[in-house]
Design an enzyme around this catalytic site. Sequence first.
Site, PDB file in Angstrom:
ATOM      1  N   TYR A 230       0.837  -1.200   0.000  1.00 24.94           N
ATOM      2  CA  TYR A 230       0.000   0.000   0.000  1.00 24.94           C
ATOM      3  C   TYR A 230       0.870   1.248   0.000  1.00 24.94           C
ATOM      4  CZ  TYR A 230      -3.978   3.036   0.820  1.00 24.94           C
ATOM      5  OH  TYR A 230      -4.942   4.001   0.659  1.00 24.94           O
ATOM      6  N   PHE A 292      -5.276   9.462  -4.249  1.00 24.33           N
ATOM      7  CA  PHE A 292      -3.972   8.970  -4.715  1.00 24.33           C
ATOM      8  C   PHE A 292      -3.729   7.664  -3.976  1.00 24.33           C
ATOM      9  CE2 PHE A 292       0.433   8.070  -4.020  1.00 24.33           C
ATOM     10  CZ  PHE A 292       1.034   8.287  -5.239  1.00 24.33           C
ATOM     11  N   GLU A 293      -3.563   6.582  -4.744  1.00 24.66           N
ATOM     12  CA  GLU A 293      -3.385   5.273  -4.125  1.00 24.66           C
ATOM     13  C   GLU A 293      -2.639   4.378  -5.108  1.00 24.66           C
ATOM     14  OE1 GLU A 293      -6.466   3.167  -1.212  1.00 24.66           O
ATOM     15  OE2 GLU A 293      -6.988   2.804  -3.311  1.00 24.66           O
ATOM     16  N   ILE A 294      -1.517   3.820  -4.672  1.00 26.00           N
ATOM     17  CA  ILE A 294      -0.787   2.810  -5.445  1.00 26.00           C
ATOM     18  C   ILE A 294      -0.718   1.573  -4.556  1.00 26.00           C
ATOM     19  CG2 ILE A 294       1.368   2.191  -6.603  1.00 26.00           C
ATOM     20  CD1 ILE A 294       1.910   5.165  -6.988  1.00 26.00           C
TER      21      ILE A 294
END
Length: 395
Positions: A230, A292-294
């Site tokens: 995450y 915003f998420e990777i």
Amino acid sequence: MNNWRVAGKQRLLLVVALGLLTISVLFFLPVSNLSSVSNQEQQQKELDVTSAPEQEQQKTSTIEPIEAPLASFEPDDPVRACFVILVRNRELDGIASTIRQIEERFNKKYQYPYIFLNDDDFTQEFKDTTSLLTTADTRYGKLDNQMWGYPSFINQTLAADNRAEMAKSGVPYAESESYRHMCRFQSGFFFRHPLLDEFDYYWRLEPDVDYHCDLSYDVFKFMRNNGKKYGFNIAFREFGATVPSLWQTVMDFERDRPEVVKHWPVREDSLWRFVTDDNGESYNLCHFWTNFEIASLDLWRSNDYLKFFNYLDQTGGFFYERWGDAPVHSIAASMMLRKEEFHFFNDIGYRHTAYTHCPVEPEFRSKCSCNPDDNFDYNPGLSCYSVFKKALEES
């Protein structure tokens, strides 16, 4: 005399034949018996497994799992990753701006595909415009009623009454039904869309945002090669009025589903203290800003998370209150993952609405166009980045 000789010969041949038959039987019998015994033992073992009492089978399936080794790969092996974008046709200009920046800052070197999702059909103009912004693959999908809509167990009259009450209190998006559908979709369904089946990692993009820094490395390979699950770059505090019963529901899940919770890291090894300041008595409202998420898709596809989401969903909190995907993702990840599986993408400058993450270290100034004075990380009362750092460092 001749008849007697013939009969004698016949008797002799019969004796010889019987002798040979006896030898053959004695020779092959042990092998035949061994094969028969082996087959019987194997059949009995299979019978023992399939006919074991239910509680014994459950005992076997819930023993503490041994952590599986990471899949074998070379550091430079390609990663099955994509950008995921939930967007509407009217937001074309906003998402076009985002894609231009992502291409210039990062993706022109790596060519990761874009997955566009919408609760309506995409127009041909939307498809033509977005596909011309990149040489990477672009794919377009529509959400079905299960992913975007009211489940059968929701009392829509009660939901409407609650929205009206929240609006009186000035809660953001209080009256919006689509916002609630969005939060539920991002919490429990985006990773189940068929267009994402072939991928292992994703980067969530939004319209009308800014990316301020050039990236000279593959963020997806970084995640995979370093065992990260995450990634984020803004940590925020939720509006308490949107999630009044969320934390109690999480505690109820822990009580009701101990067979799931036992698979989660021990408290000292998790990021538990990022979401609670008093050892679980209450929620401190900290969450990772999911616009915003990777992250790894395996995190959300896991049986543990699916059971967690379904438990939350059945309470109706996405519609009777206004539970966001950000606190849901953050609470789940903080309890399901180990500390070392999180990553703060300090080198990715990012703006969403009025809030910006801008790296302040001198080594980033030549790569970034943002103003370090606008950095949100240590905003008192709103940012939870300091809480994250403290939780990461505590043993």
